[in-house]
Motif scaffolding. Sequence first.
Motif, mmCIF file in Angstrom:
data_model
loop_
_atom_site.group_PDB
_atom_site.id
_atom_site.type_symbol
_atom_site.label_atom_id
_atom_site.label_comp_id
_atom_site.label_asym_id
_atom_site.label_seq_id
_atom_site.Cartn_x
_atom_site.Cartn_y
_atom_site.Cartn_z
ATOM 1 N N ALA A 146 -6.435 4.404 0.629
ATOM 2 C CA ALA A 146 -5.024 4.229 0.300
ATOM 3 C C ALA A 146 -4.650 5.034 -0.941
ATOM 4 C CB ALA A 146 -4.718 2.744 0.088
ATOM 5 N N TRP A 147 -5.527 5.032 -1.947
ATOM 6 C CA TRP A 147 -5.270 5.814 -3.165
ATOM 7 C C TRP A 147 -5.191 7.301 -2.838
ATOM 8 C CZ3 TRP A 147 -8.446 9.485 -5.573
ATOM 9 C CH2 TRP A 147 -8.040 9.887 -6.858
ATOM 10 N N ALA A 148 -6.143 7.795 -2.044
ATOM 11 C CA ALA A 148 -6.155 9.217 -1.706
ATOM 12 C C ALA A 148 -4.956 9.594 -0.846
ATOM 13 C CB ALA A 148 -7.456 9.570 -0.974
ATOM 14 N N VAL A 162 -4.506 -2.438 2.648
ATOM 15 C CA VAL A 162 -5.683 -3.138 2.135
ATOM 16 C C VAL A 162 -5.445 -4.646 2.073
ATOM 17 C CG1 VAL A 162 -7.402 -3.187 0.300
ATOM 18 C CG2 VAL A 162 -6.154 -1.073 0.763
ATOM 19 N N THR A 163 -4.386 -5.056 1.396
ATOM 20 C CA THR A 163 -4.154 -6.486 1.241
ATOM 21 C C THR A 163 -3.879 -7.158 2.577
ATOM 22 O OG1 THR A 163 -3.273 -6.095 -0.983
ATOM 23 C CG2 THR A 163 -2.773 -8.216 0.047
ATOM 24 N N PHE A 164 -3.007 -6.550 3.387
ATOM 25 C CA PHE A 164 -2.674 -7.134 4.685
ATOM 26 C C PHE A 164 -3.406 -6.447 5.838
ATOM 27 C CE2 PHE A 164 0.798 -8.567 2.029
ATOM 28 C CZ PHE A 164 0.990 -9.866 2.475
ATOM 29 N N ARG A 165 -4.295 -5.509 5.520
ATOM 30 C CA ARG A 165 -5.186 -4.892 6.501
ATOM 31 C C ARG A 165 -4.436 -4.369 7.717
ATOM 32 N NH1 ARG A 165 -10.143 -5.834 4.917
ATOM 33 N NH2 ARG A 165 -11.065 -5.179 6.887
ATOM 34 N N SER A 166 -3.391 -3.598 7.456
ATOM 35 C CA SER A 166 -2.607 -2.987 8.528
ATOM 36 C C SER A 166 -2.236 -1.584 8.084
ATOM 37 C CB SER A 166 -1.367 -3.829 8.825
ATOM 38 O OG SER A 166 -0.675 -3.321 9.932
ATOM 39 N N ALA A 167 -3.141 -0.651 8.343
ATOM 40 C CA ALA A 167 -2.970 0.701 7.808
ATOM 41 C C ALA A 167 -1.882 1.480 8.522
ATOM 42 C CB ALA A 167 -4.291 1.471 7.895
ATOM 43 N N ALA A 168 -1.658 1.208 9.804
ATOM 44 C CA ALA A 168 -0.691 2.017 10.550
ATOM 45 C C ALA A 168 0.708 1.968 9.940
ATOM 46 C CB ALA A 168 -0.668 1.577 12.015
ATOM 47 N N PRO A 169 1.283 0.787 9.620
ATOM 48 C CA PRO A 169 2.620 0.777 8.997
ATOM 49 C C PRO A 169 2.654 1.420 7.620
ATOM 50 C CG PRO A 169 2.080 -1.378 9.903
ATOM 51 C CD PRO A 169 0.823 -0.576 9.917
ATOM 52 N N ALA A 170 1.499 1.594 6.973
ATOM 53 C CA ALA A 170 1.489 2.238 5.659
ATOM 54 C C ALA A 170 1.937 3.681 5.736
ATOM 55 C CB ALA A 170 0.090 2.148 5.041
ATOM 56 N N GLY A 171 1.981 4.234 6.952
ATOM 57 C CA GLY A 171 2.476 5.599 7.089
ATOM 58 C C GLY A 171 3.949 5.730 6.786
ATOM 59 N N LEU A 172 4.722 4.633 6.891
ATOM 60 C CA LEU A 172 6.159 4.712 6.632
ATOM 61 C C LEU A 172 6.479 5.038 5.176
ATOM 62 C CD1 LEU A 172 7.420 1.773 8.866
ATOM 63 C CD2 LEU A 172 7.494 4.222 9.338
ATOM 64 N N GLY A 182 2.522 3.860 -3.869
ATOM 65 C CA GLY A 182 1.119 3.462 -3.859
ATOM 66 C C GLY A 182 0.940 1.963 -3.707
ATOM 67 N N LEU A 183 1.805 1.186 -4.366
ATOM 68 C CA LEU A 183 1.729 -0.269 -4.239
ATOM 69 C C LEU A 183 2.038 -0.708 -2.808
ATOM 70 C CD1 LEU A 183 1.431 -3.072 -5.468
ATOM 71 C CD2 LEU A 183 3.834 -2.966 -6.170
ATOM 72 N N LEU A 184 3.039 -0.089 -2.191
ATOM 73 C CA LEU A 184 3.370 -0.430 -0.804
ATOM 74 C C LEU A 184 2.222 -0.081 0.142
ATOM 75 C CD1 LEU A 184 7.101 0.768 -0.632
ATOM 76 C CD2 LEU A 184 6.258 -1.585 -0.704
ATOM 77 N N VAL A 185 1.633 1.098 -0.039
ATOM 78 C CA VAL A 185 0.538 1.519 0.831
ATOM 79 C C VAL A 185 -0.670 0.605 0.658
ATOM 80 C CG1 VAL A 185 -1.092 3.393 1.309
ATOM 81 C CG2 VAL A 185 1.320 3.906 0.928
ATOM 82 N N ASP A 186 -1.016 0.293 -0.593
ATOM 83 C CA ASP A 186 -2.152 -0.590 -0.855
ATOM 84 C C ASP A 186 -1.908 -1.988 -0.288
ATOM 85 O OD1 ASP A 186 -3.676 -2.608 -2.838
ATOM 86 O OD2 ASP A 186 -4.769 -0.710 -2.763
ATOM 87 N N THR A 187 -0.670 -2.465 -0.420
ATOM 88 C CA THR A 187 -0.353 -3.796 0.098
ATOM 89 C C THR A 187 -0.505 -3.858 1.617
ATOM 90 O OG1 THR A 187 1.176 -4.215 -1.731
ATOM 91 C CG2 THR A 187 1.455 -5.542 0.264
ATOM 92 N N LEU A 188 0.050 -2.861 2.297
ATOM 93 C CA LEU A 188 0.006 -2.864 3.756
ATOM 94 C C LEU A 188 -1.400 -2.595 4.276
ATOM 95 C CD1 LEU A 188 3.295 -0.901 4.492
ATOM 96 C CD2 LEU A 188 2.894 -3.314 4.926
#
Length: 797
Positions: free
Chosen positions: A11-13, A139-149, A131-137
């Motif tokens: 997520a950081w990268a 890692v925290t909620f374990r749903s990487a696909a929506p982190a693309g938004l 970065g906070l949104l990506v990490d939340t989606l």
Amino acid sequence: MSGRVRLTLGAWAATLMAACALLPLVKPATWIVQAAFLLALQSGVGVAARRVPLARPLTVAAQAVVTVALLTFVFAREQALAGLVPGPQAIDRFALLLQQGGDDIARYAIPAPLESDGIRLMLIGGVLIIGLLVDTLAVTFRSAAPAGLPLLALYSVAAGLSDGGMDWLWFLVAAAGYLLLLLAEGRDRLSQWGRVFGGAPRTGGGEPSGAVAPIRTGRRIGVVALGIALVVPLGLPAMNGGLLDSMGAGAGGGPGGGGTISAVNPLVSLRDSLNADEDQQVLSVRTKMEDVSDLYLRIVSLDDFDGTTWKPSRRSITAVPDGTFPDPVGLSPDVKRTEIDTTISAADWYAQDWLPMPYPPSGVRINGNWRYEPQGMTLVGDHGQNTRGLTYQVKSLDVRPTAEQLASAGPPPADIARDFTELPDSLPSVVGRTARKVTAGAADPYDQAVKLQDFFAVTGGFEYDTQVQVGSGSQAIARFLKDKQGFCVHFSFAMAAMARSLGIPARVAVGFAPGSPQADGSVSVGLRDAHAWPELYFEGVGWTRFEPTPNRGSIPSYTLPDNPDSSAPDQARPSQSASTAPSAAPSASETCTPEQKKLDGGCASESPQAALPTDDDGPKWYAFLVWALAGLAVPALPLAPMLWRLRTRTARLGAHGRSEADAAPHMLAVWQELTDTAWDYGITPDESLTPRKAAARIVRLGDLDATAAASVHRVANAVEQVLYAPHPRPVAGLAEDVRRATAGLGAAAGRAARLRALLAPRSTVRVVWSASAWWTRVRERTQALRPTWRKASGQQG
């Protein structure tokens, strides 16, 4: 390294790689190092909070608090408690920096200077929020696909502001970061699933072809998806401009010490100013000019026409000349002129980067950081300088050419003719044809210019309307000539373009028309006096104002006939907003209270704008079709897992044959649906168990009631017949048993589990497995055919 830490690094990268798209916007790019460090601290807090472990909302809250503290330490530690805890002063500091950043974005060319703390706050703060949104989606909620938004949003902002030269490279970098995040999540999930879900394909010797087949397939799918994402946009309608496109491309102050001005329009919205509910006073003017109906205050000239909008060219800026300014280009000593002293006071809310002045100025006395652009004879603020609350004195020339001097003007210099008669190929031919038709029989360029002015202002049947929609893009002028409705932007743009088509050098000036005389001898210039007008060049006179907009400003005396007939307009024609009777008090606005004016940054400036929308005459029918399909696809993508599961469930539990041959496939499909439904609710399948033990496990982990448990066991018994009985018999009611079991699982689960089972079912991973199996079969068949190809090739040789 644990899966959580690996996913956090992904997520950081991914965030940092998407943030690279912002690098071309600011120079130097050292801010990315600071952003990477702060982003790493933010991610580290998330790792620590999840290791404790904290509840998911508390983890997000902890990261948000640390993010605010980090930004406070970097940008407002002097105003914060202990340098980390933001108070009212720190909040005011952030508001000031954000306002400064917004002003700098509208003022500086790309790349903007990094010394602007406002821009740096926007960059680093934006990256930390994404970065906070990506990490939340992810890692925290374990749903990487929506982190693309949020990653896409970060890239889109950068792409919208950049010049588009290297957008494809930054897209590749951002997309690679997203694929890296998906790969990290895939490895983490597979490590939890274990050997059972390593994939079915095996080699001929019975050995597994690799437990990471889904990972290999994920890579391939990612590469294919990336290729599609790069190719498909080429077939879609072009999206001109970006996030600042509605403001047009124009000019802004450089970083100081010389340099150039270009790229970003300093003007906000001429149309909004003209339609303001209250004619709020912008400037108070005191002048020694006898006829204030000619007192136009010019802000900037727009001389670069690309077919869709006028904007300032890239021009060099220098220090403001001491004493008297150089004479304007092309002005002959034979032309009558008078030097006028004018004192201008700007409202304490009016923050204009360009200095409104009568044209041509011969000298300016003003405090602050200002730079001089010689070509347009304009002043632009440097390092955040603007007109808010300033009072300054301007000496200007009241040039009074005669019609004879304009008619006898010689040809313009080669450089002016080259730069100011250029027209793009995209300009519709009707513009030039109309110009030639209107000016037919004209004796000289001056006569052509007067005929053009009269065509728009008197004889052409045009109407002044600030609410009209006349089109956009390269066809905007053509539509304006057809519909004959618009406001000053359309009139000035059209006349300047038509003048250029006749070989007359032309540009567009933007500023304020003459304001309203007041009882105390001053002139009040309000929002509704915002105006745009064409300037045409005549050798010996220089840049000369014309007024084609009906009911606005004043017709120049040198364009009126000696014996005007009844159809000719009055020489002194006040603007619509001007009152012919003096007023005892300046114009006031009910929309901006004195309390708001006292606030720093209160009451946003409504400066003029001179840019038409840059779309290309509206999309074609097929473009609407493509965008309609894209609009349907965008909301469908997040719902794709749910739609796939609904379709699969319907197929498995639907109608089937009644023969013994049809019984086995139906019972196996029903069993798979039951195990997949349990999987969606968090009960992962265990293929090492018999159906009876698997059913008992589902009943136990799903906390099913007696009715649902009996349904599960009936389905398991039917599957055992398929597996062990020589002639399995059809069993009725299995589909209803699965539906009762599903209802039992939903009743025992919480609301969040039910929503996840519906919207993001875990069993959709079977799609990846199916794709992996299909690819393995294709590859094996291809490898099996290679000896045949080689043999055939050898025979032909």
